[in-house]
Enzyme design. Structure first.
Site, PDB file in Angstrom:
ATOM      1  N   GLY A 262     -14.310   5.787  16.854  1.00 13.37           N
ATOM      2  CA  GLY A 262     -13.989   7.163  16.488  1.00 13.37           C
ATOM      3  C   GLY A 262     -12.561   7.308  16.013  1.00 13.37           C
ATOM      4  O   GLY A 262     -12.004   6.419  15.379  1.00 13.37           O
ATOM      5  N   GLY A 263     -11.969   8.450  16.373  1.00 17.64           N
ATOM      6  CA  GLY A 263     -10.594   8.721  15.946  1.00 17.64           C
ATOM      7  C   GLY A 263      -9.617   7.671  16.423  1.00 17.64           C
ATOM      8  O   GLY A 263      -8.595   7.437  15.784  1.00 17.64           O
TER       9      GLY A 263
ATOM     10  N   GLY B  22      -0.247  -8.069 -17.579  1.00 15.17           N
ATOM     11  CA  GLY B  22       0.270  -7.125 -16.590  1.00 15.17           C
ATOM     12  C   GLY B  22       0.641  -7.806 -15.282  1.00 15.17           C
ATOM     13  O   GLY B  22       1.568  -7.380 -14.588  1.00 15.17           O
ATOM     14  N   ALA B  23      -0.058  -8.881 -14.971  1.00 13.15           N
ATOM     15  CA  ALA B  23       0.223  -9.580 -13.723  1.00 13.15           C
ATOM     16  C   ALA B  23       1.596 -10.227 -13.766  1.00 13.15           C
ATOM     17  O   ALA B  23       2.286 -10.332 -12.756  1.00 13.15           O
ATOM     18  CB  ALA B  23      -0.851 -10.625 -13.455  1.00 13.15           C
TER      19      ALA B  23
END
Lengths: 497, 135
Positions: free
Chosen positions: A154-155, A389-390
């Site tokens: 859960g949280g 771009g790399a």
């Protein structure tokens, strides 16, 4: 220490129960140096739930040392009401966090909890909020390590997610926001607990966790090993070690490890092991996005953050997962002043429909942002190739790399020679024979990909032979060790999350 | 407490090490750092300690049958095994040409090749089945 025994007798006298040995406390004792643990809030109990089972409100908190360095710890106790988090439970944890923030000490959390204590309603939810707020405040100031020793549902799962590193134990740790039962009723999917949120699920698939360890003892020894690389807070230095590995050791093996033919692959790990201090590399997220390697190593005994492409997996390209993995690591190193060394052998960002639609633009931009923003010393070594771009992300001077080193046979270009020839001659290429194409590629390579041509610009600071890789990096790191931080008046940037 | 002093010369640098039972003071070219004995011995132990070896590439396959899938979009450039052939763990099964590189597909287990799903020069997608092997 004397006062520890008195606490035991006090509990016996006051609460009329014998303090049983609990797993939570044992775990802390294994983790910390012998006899260094001091426990806080031994008598704190819930205001709302009165139960003899609930002695420490399901959490043991305190302080102690690891390898002589101060740390704060808390460990949830599953035996007391499922380790559920109530009001006081949260307050105890918050106290430990507050002290750690004041003193600049790391917090190590050992999580083993079923979630919020239902009987305490909003008070327990509020407790989670208090903890999350402290996690965030501490982020980038003090080191936060989480061990998921049992369930973390859960949280509660968000608290470790806000910390720096997460350790999970195989066949034992579990992390998820909604369990298999709820998933089945909502979507009809059937899945086992381990497949959904086990150690391997989060190490290989989701990338939430950083380490998967076989057992608890292994986990504690690994956390100590990791801790030895890291500073306690953002103002301290990482502990230095005496290295017996000479700085000018020649890396002749690199000629064998890295094949000259650019289409052949190799194991980048061997390159890392060769360049940095002997046996000093500790990889993170080893199962996730294996096309990128991140981890800590030592150079002359000092901690360095290593980022490398792994040509063996997916050709070492950058994809969404690898981008996120690298960017977060760079952020960590920057906030804790750990210099970065990139070992670049990258064909580019991965093309593809699914990558584009899942947002490679946004996620790929994270690397650009993180590197450009990082003010620690940044060194890039281009091994064989850096395309497109790399190249910009991992090795360009424009992005603020302090030193860019390249091997004498490296290639930097917008794309590979063959692809460039095909693109530039898209009409003629159909008519050309294979031999002609080959010839054209060769000519193109000579004209545009020659590293000495590139080195005529100021984009490469140092051209080296393979065997000098260690010495070059070590000397440059030493040079950059006094790099100063530029103060900034902006609150924080807007990283493309 | 016994104090001892030692000078060591490594290449052009002189290291002065001053030690007692619990603390070690090291001076290198005028800079001084103090280590606790424990820190050093732990490091030495740590360096030699072998941590649980993880077969990262191959992962943990518990089942008897493994189906290798492609991790990347590319073209099958070579297949080195046939149906019915026995392969060892770590053997090269086939290679996929993608991103300017020959990506090697390696067998995660030792066993018999049950089926080969692809042909040479065929285009494969990410997640497409390549080959299955049975222990």
């Amino acid at each position: 220490m004397g006062f520890k025994i008195t606490i035991k007798t006090m509990i016996k006298k006051r609460l009329k129960v014998k303090r049983k040995s609990s797993k939570a406390r044992d775990r802390i004792k294994i983790l910390l140096d012998k006899d260094s643990f001091i426990e806080f809030h031994t008598f704190t109990s819930s205001r709302l739930v009165k139960s003899k089972k609930l002695i420490n409100d399901a959490v043991v908190t305190g302080t102690g040392t690891i390898d002589g360095r101060k740390v704060y710890v808390y460990s949830q106790n599953f035996a007391e009401m499922g380790g559920s988090l109530g009001e006081m439970h949260a307050k105890k944890i918050c106290y430990v966090y507050d002290l750690a923030l004041k003193t600049g000490c790391p917090v190590i959390s050992i999580l083993d909890s079923g979630g919020a204590r239902i009987q305490e309603g909003i008070y327990s939810l509020d407790g989670y909020g208090e903890i999350f707020a402290r996690n965030v405040e501490a982020s980038g100031k003090i080191l936060q390590l989480s061990i998921v020793a049992g369930a973390c549902a859960g949280g509660a799962a968000y608290s470790p997610a806000l910390t720096d590193f997460i350790f999970m134990i195989k066949e034992q740790s579990l992390m998820f926001v909604t369990g298999p039962k709820i998933i089945k009723t909502v979507t009809g999917e059937e899945i086992t607990l381990q497949d959904l949120g086990g150690a391997m699920a989060h190490n290989a698939k989701s990338g939430v966790a950083h380490f998967a360890v076989a057992n608890e003892d292994g986990c504690f020894s690994l956390i100590k090993q990791l801790f030895s690389y890291l500073p306690s807070n953002n103002l301290d230095d990482a502990p230095g070690f005496v290295s017996r590995d000479p700085i000018d050791r020649s890396c002749k093996e690199l000629e064998k490890i890295v094949p000259i033919e650019e289409s052949k692959v190799y194991d980048m790990k061997k390159v890392i092991e060769c360049i940095f201090d002997e046996k000093s590399f500790l990889g993170l997220q080893r199962y996730y996005a294996r096309n990128a390697i991140i981890g800590f190593a030592r150079m002359r005994g000092k901690t360095v953050g290593v980022v490398a492409n792994q040509p063996k997996v997916k050709a070492g390209c950058l994809d969404i997962k690898a981008s996120c993995k690298i960017a977060r690591f760079v952020q960590f190193c920057d906030s804790f002043s750990i210099p970065l060394v990139n070992l670049v052998d990258v064909p580019g960002y991965l093309p593809g429909k699914s990558e584009e639609h899942e947002g490679i633009i946004k996620h790929g931009a994270k690397i650009l942002y993180a590197y450009s923003n990082a003010q620690v010393p940044k060194i890039a070594l281009i091994l064989r190739k850096a395309y497109g771009g790399a190249y910009i992300a991992l090795a360009s001077k424009a992005l603020g790399y302090d030193s860019v080193i390249a091997w004498e046979d490296a290639e930097i270009a917008v794309m590979g020679a063959r692809q460039a020839v095909e693109l530039l001659n898209s009409k003629e290429i159909k008519k050309m024979s294979k031999k002609e194409v080959k010839e054209k590629v060769k000519r193109y390579k000579k004209k545009y990909l020659d590293i000495f041509k590139t080195a005529e610009t100021d984009k490469i600071d140092l051209l080296i032979e393979r065997k000098d890789s260690r010495e070059a990096i070590a000397r440059l790191l030493d040079n950059l060790s006094t790099k100063a931080y530029k103060p900034t008046n902006k609150r924080h940037g807007n990283i493309p999350l | 407490m016994k104090n001892s002093l030692k000078r060591i010369k490594i290449s052009d640098k002189i290291y002065i090490i001053k030690g007692s039972n619990s603390k070690l003071q090291v001076s290198i070219n005028g800079k001084t750092k103090v280590f606790s004995r424990k820190q050093i011995t732990d490091y030495e132990k740590g360096a030699e300690k072998t941590y649980p070896k993880i077969d990262e590439e191959l992962g943990n396959f518990q089942g008897d049958k493994v189906c290798k899938v492609s991790e990347i979009i590319g073209i099958v450039s070579d297949i080195f095994t046939k149906k019915g052939q026995y392969v060892k763990k770590g053997d090269l099964l086939l290679s996929i040409s993608a991103m300017k590189v020959e990506n090697e597909i390696i067998s995660p287990i030792s066993g018999k090749v049950v089926k080969v799903y692809i042909r040479k020069n065929q285009k494969v997608d990410e997640g497409q089945k390549l080959i299955s092997i049975k222990r």
